[in-house]
Write an enzyme that holds these catalytic residues in place. Structure first.
Site, PDB file in Angstrom:
ATOM      1  N   CYS A 211       0.385  -1.116   0.522  1.00 29.11           N
ATOM      2  CA  CYS A 211      -0.130   0.116  -0.381  1.00 29.11           C
ATOM      3  C   CYS A 211       0.731   0.875  -0.024  1.00 29.11           C
ATOM      4  O   CYS A 211       1.315   1.469  -0.563  1.00 29.11           O
ATOM      5  CB  CYS A 211      -0.931   0.360   1.587  1.00 29.11           C
ATOM      6  SG  CYS A 211      -2.306   0.739   0.687  1.00 29.11           S
TER       7      CYS A 211
ATOM      8  N   HIS B 150      -3.870  -4.867  -0.287  1.00 30.84           N
ATOM      9  CA  HIS B 150      -3.612  -5.335   0.701  1.00 30.84           C
ATOM     10  C   HIS B 150      -3.467  -6.669   1.103  1.00 30.84           C
ATOM     11  O   HIS B 150      -4.660  -7.398   0.813  1.00 30.84           O
ATOM     12  CB  HIS B 150      -4.487  -4.883   2.178  1.00 30.84           C
ATOM     13  CG  HIS B 150      -4.761  -3.701   2.628  1.00 30.84           C
ATOM     14  ND1 HIS B 150      -3.149  -3.066   2.963  1.00 30.84           N
ATOM     15  CD2 HIS B 150      -4.505  -2.477   2.030  1.00 30.84           C
ATOM     16  CE1 HIS B 150      -3.821  -1.624   3.056  1.00 30.84           C
ATOM     17  NE2 HIS B 150      -4.678  -0.988   2.052  1.00 30.84           N
TER      18      HIS B 150
ATOM     19  N   GLU C 159      -3.013  -9.012   3.691  1.00 28.76           N
ATOM     20  CA  GLU C 159      -3.215  -9.261   4.853  1.00 28.76           C
ATOM     21  C   GLU C 159      -4.590  -9.207   4.533  1.00 28.76           C
ATOM     22  O   GLU C 159      -5.868  -9.913   5.284  1.00 28.76           O
ATOM     23  CB  GLU C 159      -2.661  -8.237   5.859  1.00 28.76           C
ATOM     24  CG  GLU C 159      -2.585  -7.238   5.262  1.00 28.76           C
ATOM     25  CD  GLU C 159      -2.077  -6.240   5.068  1.00 28.76           C
ATOM     26  OE1 GLU C 159      -2.235  -4.451   5.013  1.00 28.76           O
ATOM     27  OE2 GLU C 159      -1.523  -6.087   4.309  1.00 28.76           O
TER      28      GLU C 159
END
Length: 206
Positions: free
Chosen positions: A85, A186, A188
């Site tokens: 990001c 992202h 994650e």
């Protein structure tokens, strides 16, 4: 720090612990690093980041010797690097959010505001396609990932664009150069797609 350790740069980024948890889920030995000297033992480096470009750059620059240590390990020693990001956006020459802020300058280009329209809203938030471009890393696969951003990396050399997505036009989804990979999305938050990318990063030998 052991030789197989992933150094996760701890400079106050809001997504630090979610990235840490995702890396641990795929078997990484993670060390949170805010001391530049600790980078000497890292086998891989991850730079997270959410929020404003300028605030993230200042947070990174406030760690004594960290930018110089990153340049030494990544640019000179060739240690595999992943920016996530705003961690990807910091690779640019400059960010144009709330004025002009210099970036690391590892991949040429500027970080500019996404333009809202009748068709698209800003921020770009939610799941979107990741479409391969010229991925020199071999790490990016086509699929869907989770995005959340209002600014995008306008890359100077298109050969450094590894993947794109569409949000009212083409938007850089990933950049790659040598041992450097950056993703706008992202991992994650991207469930199986994101974890698979992190797994490939752990095995990457650029």
């Amino acid at each position: 720090m052991s030789g197989g350790t992933v150094a996760l740069i701890d400079y106050g980024a809001g997504n630090l612990h979610s990235v840490e948890n995702a890396l641990r889920r795929v078997g990484a030995d993670v060390a949170l690093v805010s001391d530049a000297d600790a980078l000497a033992q890292a086998s891989r480096i991850v730079l997270p980041g959410v929020g404003a470009f300028g605030a993230c750059y200042q947070g990174l620059a406030s760690l004594p010797g960290m930018i110089e240590a990153l340049e030494g390990r990544v640019l000179k020693d060739g240690v595999p690097f992943l920016g996530i990001c705003v961690g990807m956006q910091l690779l640019a020459d400059r960010g144009l959010e709330h004025g002009e802020t210099p970036g690391l300058g590892w991949i040429g280009g500027d970080v500019r505001a996404l333009e809202p329209s009748s068709r698209v809203k800003v921020p770009h938030m939610g799941w979107n396609d990741v479409v391969l471009a010229d991925d020199a890393s071999g790490l990016i696969y086509p699929g869907e990932a989770y995005f959340l951003h209002s600014y995008a990396f306008d890359v100077a050399d298109e050969s450094h664009i590894a993947a794109r997505t569409d949000h009212g036009g083409s938007v850089t989804a990933a950049v790659a150069r040598d041992n450097i990979l950056g993703v706008q999305f992202h991992p994650e938050k991207s469930q199986a797609y994101g974890l698979a990318l992190l797994e490939r990063f752990l095995k990457w030998k650029p």
